[in-house]
Write a protein that holds these residues in place. Structure first.
Motif, PDB file in Angstrom:
ATOM      1  N   LEU A  50      16.293  86.838  71.139  1.00  0.00           N
ATOM      2  CA  LEU A  50      17.185  87.884  70.625  1.00  0.00           C
ATOM      3  C   LEU A  50      18.621  87.376  70.533  1.00  0.00           C
ATOM      4  CD1 LEU A  50      15.705  90.869  72.663  1.00  0.00           C
ATOM      5  CD2 LEU A  50      15.233  90.268  70.283  1.00  0.00           C
ATOM      6  N   ALA A  51      18.771  86.161  69.995  1.00  0.00           N
ATOM      7  CA  ALA A  51      20.099  85.541  69.887  1.00  0.00           C
ATOM      8  C   ALA A  51      21.055  86.382  69.052  1.00  0.00           C
ATOM      9  CB  ALA A  51      19.974  84.140  69.291  1.00  0.00           C
ATOM     10  N   TYR A  52      20.509  87.121  68.083  1.00  0.00           N
ATOM     11  CA  TYR A  52      21.347  87.911  67.169  1.00  0.00           C
ATOM     12  C   TYR A  52      21.148  89.398  67.457  1.00  0.00           C
ATOM     13  CZ  TYR A  52      20.973  83.270  65.418  1.00  0.00           C
ATOM     14  OH  TYR A  52      20.967  81.894  65.360  1.00  0.00           O
ATOM     15  N   PHE A  53      21.242  89.705  68.718  1.00  0.00           N
ATOM     16  CA  PHE A  53      20.921  91.023  69.261  1.00  0.00           C
ATOM     17  C   PHE A  53      21.704  92.128  68.556  1.00  0.00           C
ATOM     18  CE2 PHE A  53      21.239  94.437  72.378  1.00  0.00           C
ATOM     19  CZ  PHE A  53      19.940  94.524  72.844  1.00  0.00           C
ATOM     20  N   ALA A  54      20.957  93.095  68.002  1.00  0.00           N
ATOM     21  CA  ALA A  54      21.524  94.294  67.364  1.00  0.00           C
ATOM     22  C   ALA A  54      22.380  93.980  66.138  1.00  0.00           C
ATOM     23  CB  ALA A  54      22.348  95.114  68.365  1.00  0.00           C
ATOM     24  N   MET A  55      22.271  92.749  65.609  1.00  0.00           N
ATOM     25  CA  MET A  55      23.047  92.386  64.418  1.00  0.00           C
ATOM     26  C   MET A  55      22.248  92.668  63.143  1.00  0.00           C
ATOM     27  SD  MET A  55      24.753  88.859  65.903  1.00  0.00           S
ATOM     28  CE  MET A  55      25.424  88.309  64.351  1.00  0.00           C
ATOM     29  N   GLU A  56      21.381  93.649  63.195  1.00  0.00           N
ATOM     30  CA  GLU A  56      20.541  94.058  62.072  1.00  0.00           C
ATOM     31  C   GLU A  56      21.259  95.195  61.367  1.00  0.00           C
ATOM     32  OE1 GLU A  56      18.511  95.400  59.606  1.00  0.00           O
ATOM     33  OE2 GLU A  56      17.322  96.508  61.064  1.00  0.00           O
ATOM     34  N   SER A  57      21.817  94.909  60.175  1.00  0.00           N
ATOM     35  CA  SER A  57      22.830  95.778  59.575  1.00  0.00           C
ATOM     36  C   SER A  57      22.293  97.100  59.018  1.00  0.00           C
ATOM     37  CB  SER A  57      23.531  95.019  58.442  1.00  0.00           C
ATOM     38  OG  SER A  57      22.606  94.680  57.413  1.00  0.00           O
ATOM     39  N   ARG A  58      20.988  97.272  58.914  1.00  0.00           N
ATOM     40  CA  ARG A  58      20.461  98.464  58.235  1.00  0.00           C
ATOM     41  C   ARG A  58      20.409  99.694  59.125  1.00  0.00           C
ATOM     42  NH1 ARG A  58      15.210  95.241  56.343  1.00  0.00           N
ATOM     43  NH2 ARG A  58      15.362  94.886  58.592  1.00  0.00           N
ATOM     44  N   ARG A  59      20.534  99.498  60.444  1.00  0.00           N
ATOM     45  CA  ARG A  59      20.511 100.617  61.384  1.00  0.00           C
ATOM     46  C   ARG A  59      21.695 100.495  62.328  1.00  0.00           C
ATOM     47  NH1 ARG A  59      15.535  99.995  59.739  1.00  0.00           N
ATOM     48  NH2 ARG A  59      15.423  97.877  60.521  1.00  0.00           N
ATOM     49  N   ASP A  60      22.224 101.617  62.752  1.00  0.00           N
ATOM     50  CA  ASP A  60      23.341 101.609  63.695  1.00  0.00           C
ATOM     51  C   ASP A  60      22.775 101.527  65.109  1.00  0.00           C
ATOM     52  OD1 ASP A  60      25.598 101.861  65.182  1.00  0.00           O
ATOM     53  OD2 ASP A  60      26.195 103.819  64.403  1.00  0.00           O
ATOM     54  N   LEU A  61      22.846 100.339  65.689  1.00  0.00           N
ATOM     55  CA  LEU A  61      22.305 100.085  67.030  1.00  0.00           C
ATOM     56  C   LEU A  61      23.404  99.998  68.076  1.00  0.00           C
ATOM     57  CD1 LEU A  61      19.788  97.317  65.886  1.00  0.00           C
ATOM     58  CD2 LEU A  61      19.235  99.697  66.415  1.00  0.00           C
ATOM     59  N   SER A  62      24.555 100.563  67.775  1.00  0.00           N
ATOM     60  CA  SER A  62      25.735 100.349  68.604  1.00  0.00           C
ATOM     61  C   SER A  62      25.907 101.348  69.745  1.00  0.00           C
ATOM     62  CB  SER A  62      26.997 100.386  67.725  1.00  0.00           C
ATOM     63  OG  SER A  62      27.179 101.675  67.146  1.00  0.00           O
ATOM     64  N   HIS A  63      25.075 102.399  69.804  1.00  0.00           N
ATOM     65  CA  HIS A  63      25.291 103.458  70.787  1.00  0.00           C
ATOM     66  C   HIS A  63      24.361 103.283  71.995  1.00  0.00           C
ATOM     67  CE1 HIS A  63      27.836 105.448  67.880  1.00  0.00           C
ATOM     68  NE2 HIS A  63      26.861 105.353  66.983  1.00  0.00           N
ATOM     69  N   LEU A  89      12.389  87.873  77.364  1.00  0.00           N
ATOM     70  CA  LEU A  89      13.412  88.131  76.359  1.00  0.00           C
ATOM     71  C   LEU A  89      14.587  87.182  76.579  1.00  0.00           C
ATOM     72  CD1 LEU A  89      13.528  92.046  76.555  1.00  0.00           C
ATOM     73  CD2 LEU A  89      11.950  90.602  75.240  1.00  0.00           C
ATOM     74  N   LEU A  90      14.986  86.486  75.520  1.00  0.00           N
ATOM     75  CA  LEU A  90      16.135  85.585  75.592  1.00  0.00           C
ATOM     76  C   LEU A  90      17.344  86.301  75.005  1.00  0.00           C
ATOM     77  CD1 LEU A  90      14.448  82.274  74.362  1.00  0.00           C
ATOM     78  CD2 LEU A  90      14.649  83.125  76.695  1.00  0.00           C
ATOM     79  N   LEU A  91      18.338  86.549  75.844  1.00  0.00           N
ATOM     80  CA  LEU A  91      19.551  87.277  75.429  1.00  0.00           C
ATOM     81  C   LEU A  91      20.756  86.354  75.560  1.00  0.00           C
ATOM     82  CD1 LEU A  91      19.000  90.706  77.227  1.00  0.00           C
ATOM     83  CD2 LEU A  91      18.817  90.251  74.792  1.00  0.00           C
ATOM     84  N   SER A  92      21.303  85.944  74.438  1.00  0.00           N
ATOM     85  CA  SER A  92      22.419  85.005  74.432  1.00  0.00           C
ATOM     86  C   SER A  92      23.746  85.726  74.243  1.00  0.00           C
ATOM     87  CB  SER A  92      22.228  83.996  73.303  1.00  0.00           C
ATOM     88  OG  SER A  92      23.373  83.195  73.142  1.00  0.00           O
ATOM     89  N   SER A  93      24.795  85.172  74.828  1.00  0.00           N
ATOM     90  CA  SER A  93      26.147  85.710  74.622  1.00  0.00           C
ATOM     91  C   SER A  93      26.840  85.058  73.432  1.00  0.00           C
ATOM     92  CB  SER A  93      26.998  85.477  75.874  1.00  0.00           C
ATOM     93  OG  SER A  93      27.290  84.095  76.018  1.00  0.00           O
ATOM     94  N   SER A  94      26.240  84.024  72.861  1.00  0.00           N
ATOM     95  CA  SER A  94      26.941  83.176  71.889  1.00  0.00           C
ATOM     96  C   SER A  94      27.357  83.913  70.629  1.00  0.00           C
ATOM     97  CB  SER A  94      26.058  81.986  71.514  1.00  0.00           C
ATOM     98  OG  SER A  94      25.845  81.151  72.615  1.00  0.00           O
TER      99      SER A  94
END
Length: 439
Positions: A221-234, A253-258
């Protein structure tokens, strides 16, 4: 007319010891682009390396400073991670994925590259016989992970998901898993390089078959929540980030800060392991390491610690602060990274107006979103031809075939794009199309 002549491009490849530009690695492509740029002063459109193009999150920086001032620099960090980070990670997973993982099973690693390296070892060595410990790649994917398996001497299987979206994925996975020789499945979501996103039905298929065949899923999940079609920010509100963790207990699950915090230089990530997997006993691990053979403790003390001997303590505190503030709604990392989607839209518009097409254009139910990467094809050209030809026009990319793709095209990264370069890109691609007419 080409910006860089054949002679100059060949010189750049020769000086940098790049044997084959058409199949060059990301690092090799970077060297060639830098050489041409420095020698001529002509700027490149850098679509090669996926390095963040936004400033590092200031909350993490300040938290690291405070941690260092507190005196922790003289002490070794705990192998399992500092308490603050483990607790923040557990809460972050709950807030944005709506999955429960206890803090003890949230483990810091020196970037996701180190995380996947250790995970491959643990997943494959849990099998009694090496020939039963292969890794299955759902491609296209991150080339470095296959390089890791070469170092480890672990065999792998792979398939391009392009013709196997939706329910077609089930039969293909059954075919790959039926021999019982696969220990782990790995993919990124959203995907590097094509930016496709696996949908719920596909994740359910992967999860169900992982349980059936006792395979561990490494979900990058390197690009976590960077899926632009849905608002995953809340935090704590639907929609949540999609994950295989809803459909199996066999997951890491691999969660990167990069990328999400632009914190690449600090090399910090997390491996969040299902609690049930964390507590599973494997006789093969016990025999090899002369320890308990319990998956989580073996992963921490007998494998990951031997690779990095722990993560830098101050960086753990910086990551913990960013995760904590995200859960509290004080950092909106989704909005912060939306710039990549804006860049992708503009870049795709220029390329498509000049004869290019998106190689992986769709998910199962809708067109792919915009974000950090996208894929490009040009009529009549293989990926090998296209990646090499684009260099002559001052555009660097990588061949999709280096990512396990069977499609003809290249990967484009948006991270280094700047406002002043859009007109440059447009001018160069107009020239490219004029020089390569489409019949």
């Amino acid at each position: 007319m080409k910006i860089f002549s054949d002679e100059l491009v060949n010189e750049a490849a020769r000086v940098n010891h790049v044997a084959d530009l058409s199949h060059a690695t990301i690092g090799e492509t970077l060297l060639v682009a830098q050489y041409l740029e420095q020698k001529t002063g002509i700027p490149f459109i850098r679509m090669d390396q996926g390095s963040p193009g936004l400033p590092a999150n200031r909350y993490g920086i300040e938290a690291e400073k405070r941690a260092l001032d507190s005196g922790i620099g003289s002490q070794y960090p705990a192998a399992a991670g500092v308490k603050e980070l483990k607790e923040a990670a557990s809460e972050f997973v709950k807030a944005f994925i709506n999955i429960d993982i206890t803090p003890r099973a949230c483990l810091p690693t020196v970037g996701s590259v180190a995380g996947s390296f250790g995970s491959f070892i643990a997943c494959c060595q849990r099998k009694a016989f090496p020939q039963m410990g292969k890794v299955l790649f759902i491609d296209p994917g991150f080339p470095i992970q296959k390089s890791q398996l070469r170092i480890l001497g672990i065999e792998w299987k792979e398939f391009d998901i392009f013709p196997y979206r939706g329910q077609a994925l089930r039969a293909k996975l059954e075919e790959e898993l039926k021999d019982g020789d696969v220990a782990a499945i790995v993919y990124s979501n959203p995907n590097n390089p094509a930016w496709i996103s696996l949908e719920e039905e596909e994740l359910q298929i992967i999860g169900e078959l992982a349980t059936k065949h006792d395979v561990i899923v490494l979900e990058d999940l390197a690009y976590f929540a960077m899926e632009s079609r849905r608002d995953l920010s809340h935090p704590y509100e639907a929609p949540f980030v999609r994950t295989v963790a809803r459909y199996t207990d066999n997951y890491m699950l691999l969660l990167s800060s990069s990328k999400i915090f632009s914190y690449a230089g600090q090399r910090i990530a997390l491996v969040c392991i299902s609690d049930k997997l964390f507590d599973r006993h494997f006789p093969a691990l016990a025999e090899r390491y002369h320890d308990s053979g319990v998956f989580g403790p073996t992963f921490i003390a007998s494998i990951q610690y031997m690779i990095t001997s722990g993560c830098t303590a101050t960086t753990q505190y910086g990551y913990a602060e960013m995760l904590r503030l995200s859960c509290e709604g004080k950092i909106n990392f989704v909005e912060d990274t939306r710039e990549y989607a804006v860049r992708a839209q503009k870049m795709k518009k220029i390329f498509c107006a000049n004869g290019f097409t998106i190689t992986y254009p769709n998910d199962v139910s809708e067109p792919i979103g915009d974000g950090f990467f996208f894929s490009l094809s040009y009529p009549g050209m293989s990926g090998s031809e296209l990646v090499k030809e684009l260099i002559h026009y001052g555009v660097s990319s990588i061949n999709l075939d280096t990512t396990g793709s069977l499609q003809h095209g290249v990967r484009a990264c948006t991270s280094r794009m700047r406002d002043e370069l859009y007109s440059v890109l447009d001018e160069r691609m107009k020239q490219f199309r004029e020089d390569h007419p489409i019949h």
